[in-house]
Design a protein around this motif. Structure first.
Motif, PDB file in Angstrom:
ATOM      1  N   GLY A  62      67.454  86.332  -2.292  1.00  0.00           N
ATOM      2  CA  GLY A  62      66.997  86.569  -3.653  1.00  0.00           C
ATOM      3  C   GLY A  62      66.617  85.280  -4.330  1.00  0.00           C
ATOM      4  O   GLY A  62      67.055  84.196  -3.940  1.00  0.00           O
ATOM      5  N   GLY A  63      65.773  85.417  -5.336  1.00  0.00           N
ATOM      6  CA  GLY A  63      65.274  84.259  -6.047  1.00  0.00           C
ATOM      7  C   GLY A  63      65.736  84.204  -7.488  1.00  0.00           C
ATOM      8  O   GLY A  63      66.145  85.210  -8.066  1.00  0.00           O
ATOM      9  N   ILE A  64      65.668  82.991  -8.025  1.00  0.00           N
ATOM     10  CA  ILE A  64      65.905  82.744  -9.448  1.00  0.00           C
ATOM     11  C   ILE A  64      64.706  81.953  -9.937  1.00  0.00           C
ATOM     12  O   ILE A  64      64.452  80.848  -9.453  1.00  0.00           O
ATOM     13  CB  ILE A  64      67.169  81.911  -9.695  1.00  0.00           C
ATOM     14  CG1 ILE A  64      68.360  82.471  -8.937  1.00  0.00           C
ATOM     15  CG2 ILE A  64      67.452  81.818 -11.199  1.00  0.00           C
ATOM     16  CD1 ILE A  64      69.425  81.434  -8.654  1.00  0.00           C
ATOM     17  N   ASP A  65      63.968  82.519 -10.870  1.00  0.00           N
ATOM     18  CA  ASP A  65      62.786  81.856 -11.417  1.00  0.00           C
ATOM     19  C   ASP A  65      63.142  81.266 -12.774  1.00  0.00           C
ATOM     20  O   ASP A  65      63.630  81.970 -13.655  1.00  0.00           O
ATOM     21  CB  ASP A  65      61.640  82.862 -11.551  1.00  0.00           C
ATOM     22  CG  ASP A  65      60.293  82.201 -11.741  1.00  0.00           C
ATOM     23  OD1 ASP A  65      60.234  81.167 -12.433  1.00  0.00           O
ATOM     24  OD2 ASP A  65      59.304  82.728 -11.201  1.00  0.00           O
ATOM     25  N   ILE A 101      72.275  79.175 -12.047  1.00  0.00           N
ATOM     26  CA  ILE A 101      71.708  79.174 -13.395  1.00  0.00           C
ATOM     27  C   ILE A 101      72.586  78.325 -14.321  1.00  0.00           C
ATOM     28  O   ILE A 101      72.085  77.477 -15.060  1.00  0.00           O
ATOM     29  CB  ILE A 101      71.561  80.622 -13.924  1.00  0.00           C
ATOM     30  CG1 ILE A 101      70.498  81.371 -13.109  1.00  0.00           C
ATOM     31  CG2 ILE A 101      71.210  80.622 -15.410  1.00  0.00           C
ATOM     32  CD1 ILE A 101      70.490  82.878 -13.332  1.00  0.00           C
ATOM     33  N   ARG A 102      73.900  78.553 -14.276  1.00  0.00           N
ATOM     34  CA  ARG A 102      74.821  77.768 -15.115  1.00  0.00           C
ATOM     35  C   ARG A 102      74.760  76.283 -14.768  1.00  0.00           C
ATOM     36  O   ARG A 102      74.835  75.430 -15.659  1.00  0.00           O
ATOM     37  CB  ARG A 102      76.258  78.285 -14.970  1.00  0.00           C
ATOM     38  CG  ARG A 102      76.508  79.579 -15.722  1.00  0.00           C
ATOM     39  CD  ARG A 102      77.993  79.912 -15.826  1.00  0.00           C
ATOM     40  NE  ARG A 102      78.657  79.988 -14.544  1.00  0.00           N
ATOM     41  CZ  ARG A 102      78.742  81.092 -13.787  1.00  0.00           C
ATOM     42  NH1 ARG A 102      78.198  82.217 -14.201  1.00  0.00           N
ATOM     43  NH2 ARG A 102      79.370  81.070 -12.636  1.00  0.00           N
ATOM     44  N   GLY A 105      72.472  74.298 -16.660  1.00  0.00           N
ATOM     45  CA  GLY A 105      72.739  74.208 -18.087  1.00  0.00           C
ATOM     46  C   GLY A 105      72.244  75.402 -18.874  1.00  0.00           C
ATOM     47  O   GLY A 105      72.218  75.369 -20.108  1.00  0.00           O
ATOM     48  N   LEU A 106      71.880  76.478 -18.180  1.00  0.00           N
ATOM     49  CA  LEU A 106      71.396  77.683 -18.852  1.00  0.00           C
ATOM     50  C   LEU A 106      72.544  78.678 -18.977  1.00  0.00           C
ATOM     51  O   LEU A 106      73.461  78.694 -18.158  1.00  0.00           O
ATOM     52  CB  LEU A 106      70.236  78.301 -18.073  1.00  0.00           C
ATOM     53  CG  LEU A 106      69.053  77.359 -17.825  1.00  0.00           C
ATOM     54  CD1 LEU A 106      68.027  78.031 -16.914  1.00  0.00           C
ATOM     55  CD2 LEU A 106      68.420  76.934 -19.127  1.00  0.00           C
ATOM     56  N   ARG A 107      72.488  79.519 -19.990  1.00  0.00           N
ATOM     57  CA  ARG A 107      73.580  80.456 -20.247  1.00  0.00           C
ATOM     58  C   ARG A 107      73.130  81.910 -20.257  1.00  0.00           C
ATOM     59  O   ARG A 107      73.850  82.774 -20.744  1.00  0.00           O
ATOM     60  CB  ARG A 107      74.252  80.116 -21.589  1.00  0.00           C
ATOM     61  CG  ARG A 107      74.943  78.766 -21.589  1.00  0.00           C
ATOM     62  CD  ARG A 107      76.151  78.778 -20.653  1.00  0.00           C
ATOM     63  NE  ARG A 107      76.749  77.464 -20.506  1.00  0.00           N
ATOM     64  CZ  ARG A 107      76.661  76.718 -19.408  1.00  0.00           C
ATOM     65  NH1 ARG A 107      75.988  77.130 -18.362  1.00  0.00           N
ATOM     66  NH2 ARG A 107      77.263  75.550 -19.342  1.00  0.00           N
ATOM     67  N   GLN A 108      71.941  82.180 -19.717  1.00  0.00           N
ATOM     68  CA  GLN A 108      71.476  83.563 -19.702  1.00  0.00           C
ATOM     69  C   GLN A 108      70.774  83.863 -18.385  1.00  0.00           C
ATOM     70  O   GLN A 108      69.975  83.070 -17.907  1.00  0.00           O
ATOM     71  CB  GLN A 108      70.520  83.814 -20.863  1.00  0.00           C
ATOM     72  CG  GLN A 108      70.126  85.268 -21.023  1.00  0.00           C
ATOM     73  CD  GLN A 108      69.440  85.497 -22.356  1.00  0.00           C
ATOM     74  OE1 GLN A 108      70.031  85.292 -23.397  1.00  0.00           O
ATOM     75  NE2 GLN A 108      68.207  85.920 -22.311  1.00  0.00           N
ATOM     76  N   ALA A 109      71.101  85.030 -17.822  1.00  0.00           N
ATOM     77  CA  ALA A 109      70.430  85.539 -16.630  1.00  0.00           C
ATOM     78  C   ALA A 109      69.705  86.819 -17.012  1.00  0.00           C
ATOM     79  O   ALA A 109      70.220  87.607 -17.814  1.00  0.00           O
ATOM     80  CB  ALA A 109      71.445  85.817 -15.519  1.00  0.00           C
ATOM     81  N   LEU A 162      75.948  84.262 -19.764  1.00  0.00           N
ATOM     82  CA  LEU A 162      76.829  83.628 -18.792  1.00  0.00           C
ATOM     83  C   LEU A 162      77.833  82.734 -19.508  1.00  0.00           C
ATOM     84  O   LEU A 162      77.465  82.004 -20.430  1.00  0.00           O
ATOM     85  CB  LEU A 162      76.019  82.802 -17.797  1.00  0.00           C
ATOM     86  CG  LEU A 162      74.932  83.587 -17.030  1.00  0.00           C
ATOM     87  CD1 LEU A 162      74.145  82.644 -16.145  1.00  0.00           C
ATOM     88  CD2 LEU A 162      75.544  84.722 -16.225  1.00  0.00           C
ATOM     89  N   ALA A 163      79.072  82.792 -19.090  1.00  0.00           N
ATOM     90  CA  ALA A 163      80.147  81.980 -19.720  1.00  0.00           C
ATOM     91  C   ALA A 163      79.973  80.523 -19.375  1.00  0.00           C
ATOM     92  O   ALA A 163      79.436  80.147 -18.366  1.00  0.00           O
ATOM     93  CB  ALA A 163      81.503  82.487 -19.244  1.00  0.00           C
TER      94      ALA A 163
END
Length: 163
Positions: A62-65, A101-102, A105-109, A162-163
């Protein structure tokens, strides 16, 4: 007789050499698209993950863009080998993606799930994703004869803080 077997899994970046063993994930056309996304991974635009047992052969991907939406990682092209679905591998993959993702430094998926895929949606909801909209989507699919056609669907858009 039944026996429980525990298989240790690891997550790593997918590489081009993995594509030869990922026919379970989609058509040749799909895998060519994955190869293009692996090039994007080199530029840091996406992460493309492979979940593997000790053999190193992917059983999920799976990917994360990071280019779709500011401040979020967008999960897409999540797939688990059909023979291994409902064994917790999808949950493991999503957990690894959320960690990536975390770590940026990001907090949303975010993700989109086809409305005609209630099993996947139930998994995402169980993992804390909440639907916030719906939208039409489409992409090219490969027919068994090798020809391409346009597949059209409607997807629920889901997100998780995301926490």
């Amino acid at each position: 007789m039944t026996t429980d077997v525990v298989v240790k899994l690891s997550v790593r970046d997918m590489v081009h050499a993995d594509l030869a063993s990922c026919g379970w994930a989609g058509s040749d056309h799909h895998l060519a698209g994955v190869a293009r996304h692996l090039e994007r991974a080199r530029n840091g635009e996406v992460d493309y993950l492979a979940v593997c047992p000790a053999s190193g052969i992917p059983v999920a991907k799976g990917g994360i863009d990071y280019q779709v939406k500011d401040g979020a990682g967008t999960l897409w092209q999540l797939a688990v080998h059909p023979a291994l679905q409902s064994c917790g591998i999808g949950t493991f993959l999503i957990g690894a993606a959320e960690l990536r993702i975390r770590n940026r430094g990001l907090r949303q998926a975010e993700l989109a799930v086809e409305e005609n895929n209630p099993r996947a949606r139930a998994l995402y909801e169980r993992l804390g994703y909440v639907a916030y909209d719906r939208q039409p989507d489409s992409w090219d699919e490969q027919a068994p004869d090798g020809s391409l056609y346009r597949y059209e669907t409607t997807c629920a858009l889901m997100r998780k803080q995301l926490a």
